[in-house]
Scaffold this active site. Structure first.
Site, PDB file in Angstrom:
ATOM      1  N   TYR A  10     -32.558  30.459  34.021  1.00 19.54           N
ATOM      2  CA  TYR A  10     -32.754  31.785  33.467  1.00 19.54           C
ATOM      3  C   TYR A  10     -34.246  32.022  33.274  1.00 19.54           C
ATOM      4  O   TYR A  10     -35.023  31.089  33.079  1.00 19.54           O
ATOM      5  CB  TYR A  10     -31.982  31.959  32.154  1.00 19.54           C
ATOM      6  CG  TYR A  10     -32.224  30.882  31.130  1.00 19.54           C
ATOM      7  CD1 TYR A  10     -33.262  30.991  30.203  1.00 19.54           C
ATOM      8  CD2 TYR A  10     -31.418  29.749  31.091  1.00 19.54           C
ATOM      9  CE1 TYR A  10     -33.486  30.002  29.265  1.00 19.54           C
ATOM     10  CE2 TYR A  10     -31.638  28.759  30.156  1.00 19.54           C
ATOM     11  CZ  TYR A  10     -32.673  28.891  29.243  1.00 19.54           C
ATOM     12  OH  TYR A  10     -32.892  27.900  28.319  1.00 19.54           O
ATOM     13  N   ASP A  89     -27.041  24.746  13.092  1.00 11.99           N
ATOM     14  CA  ASP A  89     -26.789  23.376  13.514  1.00 11.99           C
ATOM     15  C   ASP A  89     -26.746  22.388  12.357  1.00 11.99           C
ATOM     16  O   ASP A  89     -26.078  21.358  12.444  1.00 11.99           O
ATOM     17  CB  ASP A  89     -27.853  22.921  14.517  1.00 11.99           C
ATOM     18  CG  ASP A  89     -27.614  23.469  15.914  1.00 11.99           C
ATOM     19  OD1 ASP A  89     -26.548  24.080  16.150  1.00 11.99           O
ATOM     20  OD2 ASP A  89     -28.488  23.280  16.775  1.00 11.99           O
TER      21      ASP A  89
END
Length: 194
Positions: A10, A89
């Protein structure tokens, strides 16, 4: 997607660069964020003619790799303690196969802010106990959705790395569905509102 691996590319830096991510099986697990990757190892894994020419070309164009281990958090851990809460996270690390780690952290922050705002708006005096209740409410509200996204990420990881006839069937199904229906399969993730 290929046998036991997949490749993602990307644009970054305003489209001036391309980030290439190769997800491979392995047992590497060392302290620290990342380490130098072995160019030859990566090129060997993607050298097979099973990989399209464009994928092999991307791998060949990379001179230097970094590697890091993938981790997830088992469900059921504590997200809060008194007036302290974990999010993202720190509370619920997930595998990258749904590309939702940062998205879940942003959602966590929105729900935590809403819970704190509602709680602090109701109380004028001692905030400690009220904040602790707001933190618990945040965790209770977020846990089911985050668990569902974690399960989806694990399942997609298994699907991405299928081999043989199962991989052939996966590829046929993806082609038959087309991009619109593939995206719609995850609308429950993208259409969420706080």
């Amino acid at each position: 997607m290929g046998p036991n691996a997949h490749l993602v590319a990307y644009p970054i830096a305003g489209g001036r660069q391309i980030n290439v991510v190769a997800v491979l099986p392995g047992t590497w697990n060392r302290p620290g964020w990342s380490a130098p990757g072995e160019v030859a190892d990566i090129k060997t894994i993607f050298a097979s003619s099973l990989w399209p020419g464009a994928a092999r070309m991307l791998i060949g164009a990379v001179d230097e790799w970094r590697k890091w281990a993938l981790f997830t958090m088992p469900g059921g851990g504590e997200w809060t303690s008194g007036t302290v809460a974990l999010l993202g996270d720190a509370a619920h690390a997930m595998l990258p196969f749904a590309a939702q780690g940062a998205g879940m952290a942003i959602e966590d922050a929105a729900v935590l802010a809403k819970c704190l705002g509602e709680t602090l708006g109701e109380t004028q005096n001692e905030h400690g106990p009220a904040i602790a209740v707001a933190m618990q409410r945040y965790a209770r509200l977020r846990r089911p959705r985050v668990s569902r996204v974690q399960r989806a990420a694990r399942q997609q990881g298994r699907i991405y790395h299928l081999t043989g006839p199962a991989a052939f069937a996966r590829d046929l199904a993806i082609r038959a569905m087309g991009p619109g229906r593939m995206l719609a399969r995850q609308s429950w993730i993208y259409d969420w509102r706080a």
